[in-house]
Design a protein around this motif. Structure first.
Motif, short mmCIF file in Angstrom:
data_model
loop_
_atom_site.label_atom_id
_atom_site.label_comp_id
_atom_site.label_asym_id
_atom_site.label_seq_id
_atom_site.Cartn_x
_atom_site.Cartn_y
_atom_site.Cartn_z
N GLU A 1 4.05 -12.86 -35.86
CA GLU A 1 4.67 -12.38 -37.11
C GLU A 1 5.94 -13.18 -37.36
OE1 GLU A 1 4.53 -10.45 -34.35
OE2 GLU A 1 6.64 -10.60 -33.80
N ASN A 2 6.28 -13.34 -38.64
CA ASN A 2 7.48 -14.12 -38.97
C ASN A 2 8.70 -13.21 -38.84
OD1 ASN A 2 8.77 -16.48 -39.68
ND2 ASN A 2 8.61 -16.09 -41.87
N SER A 3 9.05 -12.87 -37.60
CA SER A 3 10.05 -11.82 -37.36
C SER A 3 11.47 -12.27 -37.63
CB SER A 3 9.96 -11.36 -35.90
OG SER A 3 10.39 -12.44 -35.06
N LEU A 4 11.72 -13.57 -37.54
CA LEU A 4 13.07 -14.14 -37.65
C LEU A 4 13.97 -13.72 -36.50
CD1 LEU A 4 13.92 -13.95 -41.46
CD2 LEU A 4 13.09 -15.88 -40.13
N ARG A 5 13.38 -13.19 -35.45
CA ARG A 5 14.20 -12.77 -34.31
C ARG A 5 13.92 -13.69 -33.13
NH1 ARG A 5 14.52 -7.38 -30.72
NH2 ARG A 5 16.77 -7.36 -30.49
N ALA A 6 14.98 -14.31 -32.64
CA ALA A 6 14.83 -15.22 -31.51
C ALA A 6 14.40 -14.45 -30.27
CB ALA A 6 16.15 -15.92 -31.23
N THR A 7 13.57 -15.06 -29.46
CA THR A 7 13.17 -14.38 -28.22
C THR A 7 14.38 -14.19 -27.29
OG1 THR A 7 12.44 -16.54 -27.41
CG2 THR A 7 10.74 -15.03 -28.18
N VAL A 8 15.31 -15.14 -27.31
CA VAL A 8 16.47 -14.99 -26.42
C VAL A 8 17.35 -13.82 -26.90
CG1 VAL A 8 18.10 -16.61 -27.55
CG2 VAL A 8 18.13 -16.35 -25.05
N THR A 9 17.21 -13.43 -28.17
CA THR A 9 17.92 -12.24 -28.68
C THR A 9 17.20 -10.97 -28.23
OG1 THR A 9 18.59 -13.55 -30.60
CG2 THR A 9 18.82 -11.15 -30.78
N SER A 10 15.88 -11.03 -28.15
CA SER A 10 15.10 -9.86 -27.69
C SER A 10 15.22 -9.66 -26.18
CB SER A 10 13.61 -10.04 -28.02
OG SER A 10 13.42 -10.31 -29.37
N LEU A 11 15.49 -10.75 -25.47
CA LEU A 11 15.44 -10.72 -24.01
C LEU A 11 16.29 -9.59 -23.37
CD1 LEU A 11 14.70 -12.05 -21.23
CD2 LEU A 11 16.57 -13.67 -21.63
N PRO A 12 17.58 -9.43 -23.75
CA PRO A 12 18.38 -8.42 -23.04
C PRO A 12 17.80 -7.01 -23.14
CG PRO A 12 19.80 -9.88 -24.31
CD PRO A 12 18.39 -10.21 -24.70
N GLU A 13 17.27 -6.62 -24.31
CA GLU A 13 16.76 -5.25 -24.41
C GLU A 13 15.47 -5.08 -23.61
OE1 GLU A 13 14.54 -3.80 -27.99
OE2 GLU A 13 15.89 -5.15 -29.04
N VAL A 14 14.69 -6.14 -23.51
CA VAL A 14 13.46 -6.04 -22.71
C VAL A 14 13.83 -5.91 -21.22
CG1 VAL A 14 11.35 -7.23 -22.00
CG2 VAL A 14 12.04 -7.26 -24.40
N VAL A 15 14.80 -6.71 -20.80
CA VAL A 15 15.25 -6.62 -19.41
C VAL A 15 15.78 -5.21 -19.14
CG1 VAL A 15 17.00 -7.45 -17.77
CG2 VAL A 15 15.73 -9.10 -19.17
N GLN A 16 16.53 -4.70 -20.10
CA GLN A 16 17.06 -3.34 -19.96
C GLN A 16 15.93 -2.32 -19.83
OE1 GLN A 16 19.03 -2.06 -23.48
NE2 GLN A 16 20.37 -0.62 -22.43
N GLY A 17 14.87 -2.50 -20.64
CA GLY A 17 13.74 -1.57 -20.61
C GLY A 17 13.01 -1.57 -19.27
N THR A 18 13.02 -2.71 -18.60
CA THR A 18 12.32 -2.77 -17.31
C THR A 18 13.20 -2.25 -16.17
OG1 THR A 18 13.09 -4.99 -16.74
CG2 THR A 18 11.04 -4.84 -18.01
N ARG A 19 14.49 -2.20 -16.41
CA ARG A 19 15.48 -1.81 -15.40
C ARG A 19 15.25 -2.56 -14.07
NH1 ARG A 19 15.20 3.59 -14.22
NH2 ARG A 19 13.67 4.23 -15.74
N GLY A 20 14.93 -3.83 -14.23
CA GLY A 20 14.83 -4.69 -13.05
C GLY A 20 13.61 -4.44 -12.18
N ARG A 21 12.68 -3.61 -12.65
CA ARG A 21 11.56 -3.27 -11.78
C ARG A 21 10.48 -4.34 -11.74
NH1 ARG A 21 10.86 2.58 -14.32
NH2 ARG A 21 11.68 1.37 -16.05
N ILE A 22 10.38 -5.12 -12.84
CA ILE A 22 9.36 -6.19 -12.86
C ILE A 22 10.00 -7.46 -13.46
CG2 ILE A 22 7.32 -4.70 -13.00
CD1 ILE A 22 7.34 -5.06 -16.02
N PRO A 23 9.48 -8.64 -13.07
CA PRO A 23 10.06 -9.87 -13.62
C PRO A 23 9.78 -10.05 -15.11
CG PRO A 23 8.29 -10.36 -12.03
CD PRO A 23 8.46 -8.87 -12.05
N VAL A 24 10.77 -10.62 -15.79
CA VAL A 24 10.65 -10.90 -17.22
C VAL A 24 10.78 -12.40 -17.43
CG1 VAL A 24 11.70 -10.56 -19.49
CG2 VAL A 24 11.62 -8.65 -17.85
#
Ligand SMILES: Cc1cc2nc3c(=O)[nH]c(=O)nc-3n(C[C@H](O)[C@H](O)[C@H](O)COP(=O)(O)O)c2cc1C
Length: 426
Positions: free
Chosen positions: A327-350
Motif C-alpha cells: 500500500e502507498n502508506s507514505l510511512r517509512a519502515t524505520v519509522t514503524s520499527l520502534p512501535e513494532v519492537v515495543q509490541g514484541t517487548r524483546g521476545r522475538i527478533p525484529v
C-alpha cells in the motif's frame, strides 16, 4: 521559482533528455522542495547524461548507488520496471529513504573500536553482519544466473539469504549453491491448505531453517511504473510469458505464468498463482502447527500486529512495506520499527527492511532495536550490473560503511549500539 519551473518545462520537452532516459518524475523531483528528492533526482540526471560516469567494473563502485544506472542499462526495460516500481506514484519508496533522515547520529568518543564486531546471531546461527538478503522474485529476469549468483555471493560473504516463493530457482538449488540454510519466503494459498502444506514441507525437507510468511500484499497492489515500463519495451511480453503476464490487468489473474517458478511446480495439484484467498491469524496458527521451521511474519508495521504475532507464536518479524510496493502508506519502515519492537517487548527478533542503502541507515535501525536489516533492490542492482561479483561488492560496501559508522560512534559490537547513539532531528 517561475524561472525554474519554465526551465524544467523546457527540459521536459527535450528529446535529448528523453534519449538519455530521464523521465518526468526526475524532472519534477528536481523542482521539488525536499532536499533529498532534489539531490536524488540531480544524481539520476547526472548519471543519465554522463554515460561515461557509469562504472565499468564492480570494484570501481564507491557506494551501492553506483550499480543502479549500470543495471538499468543492462536489464530490459520491462524487467527494470518490475524492479524499480513502487505503487501509485512510487512515493513510499521515497518515504522509506526519507525516514532515515529523521534521525541524526550521537557518536561517543574515546572508545577503542579498532576491530568492530558487526556480527549477529539469528536462531543460533552467527552471521558476520546484520545484512540479510531479502526475498526478491524472478531474479533470472535480471541476470541469467539469478538467485544462484546471489546464493554464491551469500556464501562467499556469509550472509543470510531468503528465497522468494516466486524465485526462478528452486529452494533445493538455492541451498545447494549457498552451502548452508536459505530461508523460504511463503506466499499463501488459503483456498487449498494441502498445497500450502506441501510447499512448507518441501522447504523444510530442503533444509530451510525458517519460513517467512509475507502478509503485505493481501489486497494486491497498484504498480503503475511497472506497467509504463513494460509498455515502453519493444519486445512482446507474450513471447516469454504465457498470457502476457506478469502485467497486471493485461491478462486474467489465473493466466499468471509459473513455468519459470520452480517452487510452484512439481505438486500434484499445482497452484496457478501463489496468492489466493485472504489469510488471517488462524492461518499463522496453522503454519506454526505444521512445521518445525521458525515462522516469521513479513510486512508487520504496527505495535498491535506485533503483539498479535507474538500471541500467535511467531518466531520473528520483518518490519516491511515490500520496498514501497504494497500500500502507498507514505510511512517509512524505520519509522514503524520502534512501535513494532515495543509490541514484541524483546521476545522475538525484529528485522527491518526498506530503503537501506548506507551504513548509517543500518546503524540507525540497529539503534532502534532491529535484530538485523534486509536489503532488496541494492543487491539486484549489483546482480544486474555485474552478476555475482556485483552482489558481493554491494554486500562488502554496506558492511564496510556500517563498520566505519560503528567505529565512528564508539560502538564495538551490536549490543553496544543503543538508542542513545541516535537522536531525532527537528
Ligand atoms: C523486484 C522485487 C521483488 C520482490 N519480491 C518479493 C517476494 O517475492 N517476496 C517478498 O516477501 N518480498 C519481495 N520483495 C520485497 C523485498 O523483500 C523487500 O521487502 C524490499 O525490496 C526492501 O526494500 P528495498 O528494495 O528498498 O531494499 C520484492 C522487492 C522487489 C524490489
Amino acid at each position: 521559482m517561475t524561472d525554474r519551473r519554465r526551465f524544467l518545462a523546457f527540459l521536459a520537452g527535450s528529446p535529448l533528455l528523453a534519449a538519455a532516459g530521464l523521465n518526468e518524475r526526475v524532472l519534477r523531483d528536481l523542482g521539488a522542495g525536499s532536499h533529498r528528492r532534489a539531490a536524488a533526482a540531480l544524481q539520476a540526471a547526472q548519471q543519465a547524461v554522463q554515460d561515461g560516469s557509469l562504472i565499468a567494473r564492480a570494484s570501481a563502485a564507491l557506494n551501492v548507488f553506483d550499480f543502479e544506472p549500470v543495471a538499468k542499462k543492462k536489464i530490459p526495460i520491462a524487467h527494470w520496471a518490475y524492479l524499480a516500481t513502487g505503487t501509485d506514484d512510487d512515493a513510499t519508496i521515497g518515504a522509506n529513504r526519507e525516514g532515515f533522515d529523521r534521525w541524526a547520529l550521537r557518536p561517543r568518543r574515546l572508545v577503542n573500536v579498532d576491530e568492530p564486531d558487526a556480527g549477529v546471531t539469528l536462531y543460533g546461527t552467527r552471521y558476520p553482519t546484520p545484512i540479510v538478503i531479502n526475498p526478491v522474485g524472478s531474479q533470472k529476469a535480471f541476470h541469467p544466473l539469478g538467485e544462484i549468483a546471489v546464493a554464491r555471493a551469500a556464501r562467499a560473504r556469509d550472509h543470510l539469504q531468503v528465497l522468494s516463493t516466486v524465485a526462478t530457482t528452486s529452494i533445493e538449488d538455492a541451498i545447494k549453491a549457498r552451502g548452508a540454510t536459505v530461508w523460504f519466503q511463503l506466499y499463501h494459498d488459503v483456498e487449498n491448505w494441502a498445497r500450502t502444506l506441501q510447499m512448507v514441507q518441501r522447504a523444510e525437507r530442503a533444509g530451510s531453517a525458517a519460513l517467512v510468511f509475507t502478509v503485505d500484499l493481501l489486497a494486491g497492489s497498484n504498480r503503475e511504473a511497472m506497467i509504463r515500463g513494460a509498455r515502453r519495451d519493444p519486445r512482446h511480453c507474450v513471447d516469454c510469458h504465457l498470457g502476457g503476464a506478469p502485467l497486471p490487468g493485461v491478462s486474467a489473474v489465473n493466466d499468471r505464468d509459473i513455468r519459470r517458478k520452480p517452487n510452484l511446480v512439481g505438486y500434484p495439484d499445482v497452484p496457478r498463482i501463489p496468492e489466493t484467498g485472504t489469510p488471517t491469524w488462524e492461518f499463522v496458527d496453522r503454519l506454526k502447527a505444521s512445521t518445525g521451521m521458525k515462522v516469521l511474519i513479513k510486512g508487520i508495521v504496527t505495535r498491535e500486529d506485533a503483539e498479535l504475532a507474538v500471541q500467535h507464536g511467531a518466531d520473528g518479524l520483518f518490519v516491511s512495506n515490500h520496498g514501497g510496493r504494497a500500500e502507498n502508506s507514505l510511512r517509512a519502515t524505520v519509522t514503524s520499527l520502534p512501535e513494532v519492537v515495543q509490541g514484541t517487548r524483546g521476545r522475538i527478533p525484529v528485522i527491518c527492511d526498506g530503503g537501506f542503502r548506507r551504513g548509517t541507515d543500518i546503524f540507525k535501525a540497529m539503534a532502534l532495536g532491529a535484530a538485523s536489516i534486509g536489503i532488496g533492490r541494492p543487491y539486484i542492482w549489483g546482480l544486474g550490473a555485474f552478476g555475482q561479483e556485483g552482489v558481493e561488492t554491494v554486500l562488502a560496501l554496506l558492511r564496510k560503511e556500517f563498520e566505519l559508522v560503528m567505529r565512528q560512534a564508539g560502538t564495538k559490537n551490536i549490543a553496544a549500539i543503543t538508542r542513545d547513539h541516535i537522536v531525532a532531528r527537528n
